[in-house]
Write a protein that holds these residues in place. Structure first.
Motif, PDB file in Angstrom:
ATOM      1  N   LEU A 276      40.623  48.482  47.533  1.00  0.00           N
ATOM      2  CA  LEU A 276      39.946  47.935  46.349  1.00  0.00           C
ATOM      3  C   LEU A 276      40.164  48.842  45.151  1.00  0.00           C
ATOM      4  O   LEU A 276      40.265  48.375  44.010  1.00  0.00           O
ATOM      5  CB  LEU A 276      38.438  47.817  46.592  1.00  0.00           C
TER       6      LEU A 276
ATOM      7  N   GLU B 111      53.019  54.846  38.275  1.00  0.00           N
ATOM      8  CA  GLU B 111      52.845  54.696  39.723  1.00  0.00           C
ATOM      9  C   GLU B 111      54.179  54.533  40.447  1.00  0.00           C
ATOM     10  O   GLU B 111      54.246  53.878  41.481  1.00  0.00           O
ATOM     11  CB  GLU B 111      51.939  53.498  40.003  1.00  0.00           C
TER      12      GLU B 111
ATOM     13  N   GLU C 296      39.794  50.285  34.975  1.00  0.00           N
ATOM     14  CA  GLU C 296      39.997  51.717  35.182  1.00  0.00           C
ATOM     15  C   GLU C 296      38.929  52.531  34.453  1.00  0.00           C
ATOM     16  O   GLU C 296      38.364  52.084  33.460  1.00  0.00           O
ATOM     17  CB  GLU C 296      41.397  52.115  34.681  1.00  0.00           C
TER      18      GLU C 296
ATOM     19  N   GLY D  11      41.882  52.812  43.757  1.00  0.00           N
ATOM     20  CA  GLY D  11      42.668  54.023  43.975  1.00  0.00           C
ATOM     21  C   GLY D  11      42.415  54.977  42.829  1.00  0.00           C
ATOM     22  O   GLY D  11      42.357  54.543  41.675  1.00  0.00           O
TER      23      GLY D  11
ATOM     24  N   LEU E  71      49.883  40.942  43.724  1.00  0.00           N
ATOM     25  CA  LEU E  71      50.278  40.083  42.618  1.00  0.00           C
ATOM     26  C   LEU E  71      51.233  40.879  41.728  1.00  0.00           C
ATOM     27  O   LEU E  71      51.203  42.110  41.724  1.00  0.00           O
ATOM     28  CB  LEU E  71      49.043  39.696  41.801  1.00  0.00           C
TER      29      LEU E  71
END
Ligand code: 4AD
Ligand code: MG
Length: 436
Positions: free
Chosen positions: A360, A168, A228, A362, A221
């Protein structure tokens, strides 16, 4: 061990022990004495209730102990259960035995303390009614995620936590010394999951995820739990459907098992029930910009990511979570493919929550074009050699596949209606905190 049969506070508050003797064990939540009577609120995992200790009703030494026992001391109590309208919960325990298991020292947490102090004392503050309810709800959420995927034919599949690559973006990687090399803590399970769907087809996982988030927000956080999923043969539309079903299922289970906890947190149960029964809309990023322009007179330049304030303003126009698809390719991770029908945008989605809780979930369809992904990785300054194994997945029986990640703490914070994500995880780690 003695053969005492122990009663839980909830059984008493449910009226199952009225006018009977009960043995309770727990912790002193509050205490106040006046002359020959001590008023105690006792706590166990199921709740709190009042107990009264009257001199003469129990041995004198036990009465003296009751007078001097400080809050958070652990005790075993025996008494008669009586209905009492004035007591919180409507019942009172009239004590005939008061055994102290451990006399607590003066408890460092008193009323009205700052959030930072409470975080320093997290190991003790975990006992608060608020956090107890949140972590009961979190337990339901986590259990439900496993249940959801297992009941729908997904296999649980594990990826390494130490990974040589980013997923990411390099800027939030935590570097770890690995013998004479360096490696990173997992930002996502995804890349390894993509390898496994060629065998297991439908898989999921939930585990700790690490992001060196440099900003201080109420949503981020450094260590959080991500749930996932990844599935072969699914396209963007298919996975957004799964994501909506998953969220509704989580709400359903929390409403089934945690109404009392939602009440303690002051959450609006009717509102959650309504969301659980609703369809969640799907809109495009471009449509989201139109809504912001028309309804908020807010200009967001096409191609820019939505900032927190813009997400919140957008969500002011919805009562349920919303799936936003087709963000600009330019600002998306390398694996999110162009939409052939609108190549400036990617086949990707975010699910945004109402009420200022942000993203919430992605996810995306996954890129299959090795050249395109190579170009995008190079543009980010990545060493493409490290991704050779990942490109192999596009060289041997490649199939369309898609997946997403759900932020467990985001979902818990939203369902509980709490204002900071830090209270959705037992021991939060942020840029400023890695203790206790
Ligand atoms: O949108 P993200 O970055 O997506 C991925 O990592 C994909 N590789 C997942 C996938 O497709 N398998 O993160 C997914 C979710 C976000 O929507 C958000 O809810 C949560 O993870 N999240 C965080 N939660 C708390 N603190 C952070 N720093 C978070 N970063 C992401
Ligand atoms: Mg995201």
């Amino acid at each position: 061990m003695s053969k005492t049969s122990w009663t839980k506070i909830k059984e008493i508050l449910d009226g199952k022990k009225t006018d009977k003797t009960a043995n309770l064990r727990g912790w002193i939540h509050r205490t106040r004495s006046s002359g020959n009577i001590v008023f105690i609120v006792i706590r166990d995992v199921t709740g709190i209730m009042q107990a009264t200790v009257k001199k003469g009703n129990l041995p004198d030494n036990e009465f003296e102990d009751a007078k001097k026992t400080l809050i958070e001391s652990s005790v075993e109590l025996k008494g008669l259960v009586k209905k009492d309208k004035r007591a919180p919960g409507g019942y009172e325990l009239q004590i005939t035995n008061f055994q102290v298991i451990h006399f607590a020292e003066p408890f460092p947490i008193v009323k009205d303390q700052s959030p930072e102090f409470l975080l320093d004392q997290r190991h003790l503050w975990l006992r608060s009614q608020k956090l107890t309810s949140i972590f009961k709800i979190r337990s339901t959420v986590v259990g439900t995620i496993h249940k959801f995927f297992r009941e729908n034919g997904y296999y649980e599949f594990d990826a390494p936590v130490l990974q040589p690559n980013q997923c990411e973006g390099g800027s939030t990687l935590f570097e770890v010394k690995y013998y004479d090399n360096k490696t990173y803590l997992s930002q996502s399970w995804q890349l390894y999951a993509e390898a496994a769907v060629f065998a297991l087809e439908k898989i999921y996982n939930m585990g700790p995820t690490f992001r060196a988030e440099k900003s201080k927000t109420s949503r981020h956080l450094s260590e959080f739990w991500m749930a996932e999923m990844e599935a072969a043969w699914m396209d963007l539309h298919d996975v957004t459907k799964v994501a909506k079903e998953e969220i509704r299922f989580i709400l359903k289970e929390v409403l089934k098992y945690n109404k009392h906890d939602l009440g303690i947190l002051g959450q609006d149960i009717k509102k959650l029930e309504k969301i659980m029964k609703s369809e969640f809309p799907t809109i495009t990023y471009t449509k989201a910009l139109e809504i912001l322009k028309e309804k908020e007179n807010l200009d967001v330049e096409w191609g820019k990511d939505l900032r927190t304030i813009e997400e919140n303003k957008l969500m002011d126009h919805f009562d349920t979570p919303v799936v936003v698809t087709n963000y600009p390719v330019e600002i998306m991770a390398f694996y999110k493919p162009k939409d052939p029908k609108d190549p400036k945008t990617a086949l990707c989605f975010d699910m945004l929550a109402p009420g200022g809780y942000g993203e919430l979930i992605g996810g995306s369809q996954r890129g299959l074009d090795i050249k395109d992904m190579t170009k995008r990785l190079e543009a980010m300054g990545e060493n493409v050699e490290n991704y050779k194994w990942y490109f192999d997945l596009r060289r041997f029986g490649s199939v369309p596949h898609s997946g997403y990640g759900l932020g467990v703490e985001r979902v818990v914070a939203w369902i509980c209606g709490i204002d900071n994500i830090k209270d959705a995880i037992p021991f939060p780690r942020t840029i400023l905190r890695f203790r206790p």
